[in-house]
Design a protein around this motif. Structure first.
Motif, short mmCIF file in Angstrom:
data_model
loop_
_atom_site.label_atom_id
_atom_site.label_comp_id
_atom_site.label_asym_id
_atom_site.label_seq_id
_atom_site.Cartn_x
_atom_site.Cartn_y
_atom_site.Cartn_z
N GLY A 22 40.58 37.59 35.13
CA GLY A 22 41.26 38.34 36.18
C GLY A 22 40.52 38.25 37.49
N VAL A 37 45.96 42.78 36.39
CA VAL A 37 44.95 42.48 35.38
C VAL A 37 44.97 43.55 34.29
CG1 VAL A 37 42.48 42.10 34.95
CG2 VAL A 37 43.53 41.29 37.09
N ASP A 38 45.12 44.81 34.69
CA ASP A 38 45.17 45.90 33.71
C ASP A 38 46.31 45.72 32.72
OD1 ASP A 38 43.02 47.70 34.03
OD2 ASP A 38 43.90 48.51 35.86
N PHE A 70 45.51 42.35 30.53
CA PHE A 70 44.35 42.57 29.67
C PHE A 70 44.64 43.68 28.65
CE2 PHE A 70 40.41 40.89 32.13
CZ PHE A 70 41.07 39.72 32.42
N ALA A 114 36.96 38.70 27.89
CA ALA A 114 37.57 38.94 29.19
C ALA A 114 36.54 38.74 30.29
CB ALA A 114 38.13 40.36 29.26
N VAL A 155 36.02 39.25 34.51
CA VAL A 155 36.51 39.82 35.76
C VAL A 155 35.75 39.19 36.92
CG1 VAL A 155 36.86 41.93 37.09
CG2 VAL A 155 37.13 41.98 34.60
N ASP A 165 41.37 46.81 39.78
CA ASP A 165 42.32 46.33 38.78
C ASP A 165 41.55 45.65 37.65
OD1 ASP A 165 44.74 45.75 37.56
OD2 ASP A 165 45.03 43.88 38.68
N GLY A 166 41.80 46.05 36.43
CA GLY A 166 41.09 45.51 35.28
C GLY A 166 40.16 46.50 34.63
N LYS A 167 39.79 47.53 35.36
CA LYS A 167 38.81 48.50 34.83
C LYS A 167 39.37 49.27 33.63
CE LYS A 167 36.26 52.66 36.17
NZ LYS A 167 35.98 53.61 37.29
N ALA A 203 39.60 47.00 30.68
CA ALA A 203 38.26 46.66 30.18
C ALA A 203 37.76 47.76 29.25
CB ALA A 203 37.29 46.47 31.35
N SER A 261 31.39 40.00 33.82
CA SER A 261 31.78 40.19 35.22
C SER A 261 30.93 39.31 36.12
CB SER A 261 31.65 41.66 35.63
OG SER A 261 30.33 42.13 35.45
N MET A 275 36.29 44.48 42.18
CA MET A 275 36.69 44.51 40.77
C MET A 275 35.51 44.36 39.81
SD MET A 275 40.31 42.44 41.16
CE MET A 275 40.33 41.90 39.45
#
Length: 353
Positions: free
Chosen positions: A168, A272-273, A276, A289, A291, A298-300, A303, A315, A326
């Motif tokens: 992401g 991404v959220d 993922f 994954a 990041v 976005d993505g947290k 994750a 990351s 991110m």
């Protein structure tokens, strides 16, 4: 002392130059120090004014934006934000400019699609992000930087245990993803899902370009695609991408990609959220994954789901990010198993898989 971010605006349209200047000057931390009508003037103004950020049109007379970027990067490197039309040709030219050294891009139509106030916020945030990142790099100010972490035992002993790699990114993402994927060998064994915040008209050209540049096969994801080992799927802009199983057993060939409109309350399309999160629900502990660079967080949330299921999250480190938003949100939440510079992620991924 004037600590405002100095911006040079380059475009052959007087209307667009004026519109961008008006938006940027709403922010007290930004000062528009000059304008240029073509790439040749941009090179001259960059030498004279030494701006912190340049906004650059792609298509211009005398000298086009791509040539100007190449010249500026060779002479006096400066963070550049490209503007381009929402066409396949505009997308291809934009990616050439990113290859030449530009940091990020916005479609010219952003100001009409977002509304005046929202468009100004988007532009200001983007300019401040790449300008401040450049300032930190130049001054080597790293106070509060989260140090690169060593891999935890769990992430180095699970070689062969993954079924999916999910990547992401946002601001700076197109170049970062290209660097990562181009470092993977032709025999890479897992399917890869790539989610980058990008307009719909850009993702098709982006996937085609990556497919030509990388050893692995890359395509824009289509509804109904079945995951294939060694194939990377780029989420199409303007939609959400989720993964579904065709039967109770999670066999790669039985996992299908679904392209949906998504909830209007979610800011990013693709998100991404969302992507993922679907991977976390489907594969539980079998996702790796990653990041990469980008504004926001976005993505947290996804994750957190991935970690709760036993999957692994990496990351990108601050120094190699265009914008450390991110990845920082992942690291600060204690969700990252490894924090790596961009150039190390591909080799580390190949080793683990």
């Amino acid at each position: 002392m004037n600590n405002r971010l100095k911006v040079l605006i380059v475009d052959d349209s007087a209307f667009f130059r004026r519109r961008i200047a008006e938006m940027l000057e709403e922010e007290q931390a930004i000062e528009v120090v000059g304008v240029a009508e073509n790439g040749h003037e941009a090179v001259e103004q960059n030498r004279l004014l030494r701006p912190d950020v340049i906004t650059m049109d792609v298509e211009m007379p005398v000298m086009d934006g791509i040539t100007a970027v190449k010249t500026i990067m060779a002479e006096q490197p400066t963070p550049i934000l490209m503007f381009s039309s929402l066409t396949q040709e505009g997308a291809r030219a934009t990616f050439e400019a990113l290859d030449a050294g530009a940091l990020d891009f916005l479609p010219k139509q952003f100001y009409s699609a977002e509304g005046r106030k929202a468009a100004a916020e988007v532009l200001i945030k983007r300019v401040l992000a790449i300008g401040q990142r450049h300032g930190k790099s130049q001054q080597r100010v790293h106070a509060g930087v989260i140090k690169r972490s060593e891999p935890k035992a769990e992430s180095t002993t699970r070689a062969g245990a993954y079924k999916l790699v999910a990547i992401g990114a946002s601001t700076g993402g197109p170049v970062a993803v290209q660097k990562l994927l181009s470092s993977l060998p032709a025999g890479f064994e897992l399917p890869i899902l790539v989610v980058v915040h990008m307009p719909g008209s850009f993702t098709t050209a982006y996937a085609e370009r990556l497919n030509m540049q990388c050893s692995i096969a890359i395509k824009e994801a289509r509804d109904g695609d079945r995951l294939e080992a060694g194939q990377a799927y780029v989420a199409p802009g303007g939609y959400q991408v989720i993964l579904e199983r065709q039967n109770q057993e999670v066999v790669i060939r039985e996992v299908v990609i679904r392209i949906v409109e998504g909830d209007g309350r979610i800011s990013y399309r693709p998100s991404v959220d969302v992507s993922f999160g679907s991977a976390a629900r489907l594969f539980t502990d079998k996702v790796l994954a990653i990041v990469l660079t980008g504004m926001g967080a976005d993505g947290k949330q996804a994750a957190k789901l991935l970690k709760e299921g036993g999957s692994t999250v990496w990351s990108q480190d601050e120094e190699s990010c265009v914008v450390y938003g991110m990845p920082q949100s992942i690291e600060k939440a204690g969700l990252s198993d490894r924090v790596l510079p961009l150039d190390d992620i591909g080799p580390a991924l190949s080793k683990v898989v």
